[in-house]
Design a protein around this motif. Structure first.
Motif, PDB file in Angstrom:
ATOM      1  N   TYR A 146     -43.067 -67.056 -26.003  1.00  9.19           N
ATOM      2  CA  TYR A 146     -44.165 -67.281 -26.948  1.00  9.19           C
ATOM      3  C   TYR A 146     -45.457 -66.682 -26.392  1.00  9.19           C
ATOM      4  CZ  TYR A 146     -47.703 -70.094 -29.498  1.00  9.19           C
ATOM      5  OH  TYR A 146     -48.785 -70.526 -30.236  1.00  9.19           O
ATOM      6  N   PHE A 147     -45.732 -66.962 -25.139  1.00 12.57           N
ATOM      7  CA  PHE A 147     -46.953 -66.447 -24.519  1.00 12.57           C
ATOM      8  C   PHE A 147     -46.868 -64.941 -24.267  1.00 12.57           C
ATOM      9  CE2 PHE A 147     -47.255 -70.974 -23.709  1.00 12.57           C
ATOM     10  CZ  PHE A 147     -48.585 -71.218 -24.007  1.00 12.57           C
ATOM     11  N   ARG A 148     -45.677 -64.444 -23.975  1.00 14.85           N
ATOM     12  CA  ARG A 148     -45.524 -63.000 -23.820  1.00 14.85           C
ATOM     13  C   ARG A 148     -45.804 -62.290 -25.143  1.00 14.85           C
ATOM     14  NH1 ARG A 148     -43.175 -59.221 -20.412  1.00 14.85           N
ATOM     15  NH2 ARG A 148     -42.516 -60.826 -18.917  1.00 14.85           N
ATOM     16  N   ALA A 149     -45.346 -62.887 -26.248  1.00 15.10           N
ATOM     17  CA  ALA A 149     -45.608 -62.292 -27.568  1.00 15.10           C
ATOM     18  C   ALA A 149     -47.103 -62.299 -27.880  1.00 15.10           C
ATOM     19  CB  ALA A 149     -44.837 -63.056 -28.644  1.00 15.10           C
ATOM     20  N   ILE A 150     -47.792 -63.377 -27.510  1.00 16.94           N
ATOM     21  CA  ILE A 150     -49.244 -63.416 -27.702  1.00 16.94           C
ATOM     22  C   ILE A 150     -49.905 -62.312 -26.885  1.00 16.94           C
ATOM     23  CG2 ILE A 150     -51.341 -64.773 -27.280  1.00 16.94           C
ATOM     24  CD1 ILE A 150     -49.627 -67.279 -27.864  1.00 16.94           C
ATOM     25  N   ARG A 151     -49.490 -62.186 -25.632  1.00 21.81           N
ATOM     26  CA  ARG A 151     -50.078 -61.185 -24.731  1.00 21.81           C
ATOM     27  C   ARG A 151     -49.857 -59.770 -25.267  1.00 21.81           C
ATOM     28  NH1 ARG A 151     -51.256 -61.642 -19.278  1.00 21.81           N
ATOM     29  NH2 ARG A 151     -50.056 -63.580 -19.089  1.00 21.81           N
ATOM     30  N   GLU A 152     -48.642 -59.499 -25.715  1.00 20.10           N
ATOM     31  CA  GLU A 152     -48.282 -58.120 -26.066  1.00 20.10           C
ATOM     32  C   GLU A 152     -48.592 -57.762 -27.516  1.00 20.10           C
ATOM     33  OE1 GLU A 152     -44.167 -57.851 -25.016  1.00 20.10           O
ATOM     34  OE2 GLU A 152     -44.571 -57.836 -22.847  1.00 20.10           O
ATOM     35  N   LYS A 153     -48.562 -58.737 -28.431  1.00 20.01           N
ATOM     36  CA  LYS A 153     -48.678 -58.410 -29.856  1.00 20.01           C
ATOM     37  C   LYS A 153     -49.921 -58.973 -30.535  1.00 20.01           C
ATOM     38  CE  LYS A 153     -43.674 -57.937 -30.263  1.00 20.01           C
ATOM     39  NZ  LYS A 153     -42.436 -58.333 -30.992  1.00 20.01           N
ATOM     40  N   VAL A 154     -50.408 -60.110 -30.058  1.00 26.72           N
ATOM     41  CA  VAL A 154     -51.584 -60.723 -30.692  1.00 26.72           C
ATOM     42  C   VAL A 154     -52.873 -60.280 -30.008  1.00 26.72           C
ATOM     43  CG1 VAL A 154     -52.739 -62.896 -31.279  1.00 26.72           C
ATOM     44  CG2 VAL A 154     -50.248 -62.718 -31.457  1.00 26.72           C
TER      45      VAL A 154
END
Length: 280
Positions: free
Chosen positions: A86-94
């Motif tokens: 979840y946090f990786r997606a925030i870092r990379e996409k959000v």
């Protein structure tokens, strides 16, 4: 006989929840009954009381009993960088979208004892966004907020936190953000410099500002459908067009009356983006 006992117990529970609302303005009346029943049974056992009615009598006449009961009624189980993907997606996409704003506001709704809040602050620091961000950490439990603001965790939890941080794409060592002693780890006070801690109920309170990201994970699974819709409506009203909403792995907007106000942004991580509401 068991059925009769459970029916009586359900009456006791509803009376207790009404009493909590009218006496202290904590509203658990639309929480999922199965979850509330399980927690109150545990509370009754731990308090050494024979009935739910006995809990009601004590909490009505002894305000010091309220924080003890809230520990059972509110969910306070979390960890730093829980569900690292979840946090990786925030870092990379959000984050690439958030970089375009000169200032940011992030709301951690149901922050519990602060683990998710500090995960966001550390991630934003690593991505160079912390200085332009105000983080709002809210919960209905004063005791949880006090613990969150203290930022003190048992040292034996840090191994898991460190592994989660690394799997979430952490760019530094988690140990850079705390010091340890006496079997506890104290997070650096600089992590709280842009944080506002506040009491807020998704059940009874309203939106308090415009946010660019709202994270509310593993809270609405304890709500009934009407209360889930109320909470999602608050998040919708708090987010501008293109703002982001993150939910827990078992939560969804699919059946919400507000679903048409969002689009799936990272489907597998339950991250949604606010859109203009479709015409009716």
């Amino acid at each position: 006989m068991t059925g009769t006992f459970e029916r009586i117990e359900d009456v006791e529970i509803r009376l207790l929840l009404e009493a909590l609302y009218h006496r202290y303005h904590y509203d658990f009346r639309n929480y999922a009954m199965s979850s509330i029943r399980r927690r109150l049974r545990q509370a009754r056992e731990d308090f050494g009381l024979a009935t739910i009615t006995a809990i009601q009598e004590k909490v009505l006449h002894d305000p010091d009993m309220l924080p003890q009961l809230l520990r059972y009624l509110t969910v306070q189980v979390s960890e730093m960088f829980r569900d690292p993907s979840y946090f990786r997606a925030i870092r990379e996409k959000v984050v690439p979208h958030l970089r375009t704003y000169p200032s940011l506001k992030v709301w951690i709704a149901g922050c519990s004892t602060g683990e998710e809040l500090y995960s966001f602050v550390i991630l934003f620091r690593e991505e160079g966004l912390e200085d332009r961000t105000i983080f709002y950490a809210t919960d209905i439990s004063p005791e949880a907020l006090t613990q969150a603001e203290a930022g003190i965790y048992d040292v034996d939890r840090m191994r898991l936190f460190t592994e989660n941080h690394r799997n979430a794409g952490g760019k530094t060592s988690l140990s850079d953000y705390y010091h340890s002693g006496y079997n506890q780890c104290i997070l650096d006070k600089s992590l709280r410099r842009n944080v506002v801690f506040s009491d807020h109920s998704l059940v009874t309170d309203q939106v308090f500002g415009e946010m660019h990201f709202v994270s509310c994970r593993n809270v609405m699974i304890y709500f009934d459908r009407a209360l889930q819709d109320r909470a999602i409506g608050l998040f919708r009203d708090a987010l501008p067009r293109n703002g982001f909403l993150g939910l827990g792995a078992k939560e969804t907007l699919r059946f919400s009356e507000h679903a048409d106000s969002f689009r799936e942004f990272v489907r597998e991580e339950k991250i949604y983006q606010r859109t203009e509401k479709c015409p009716t």
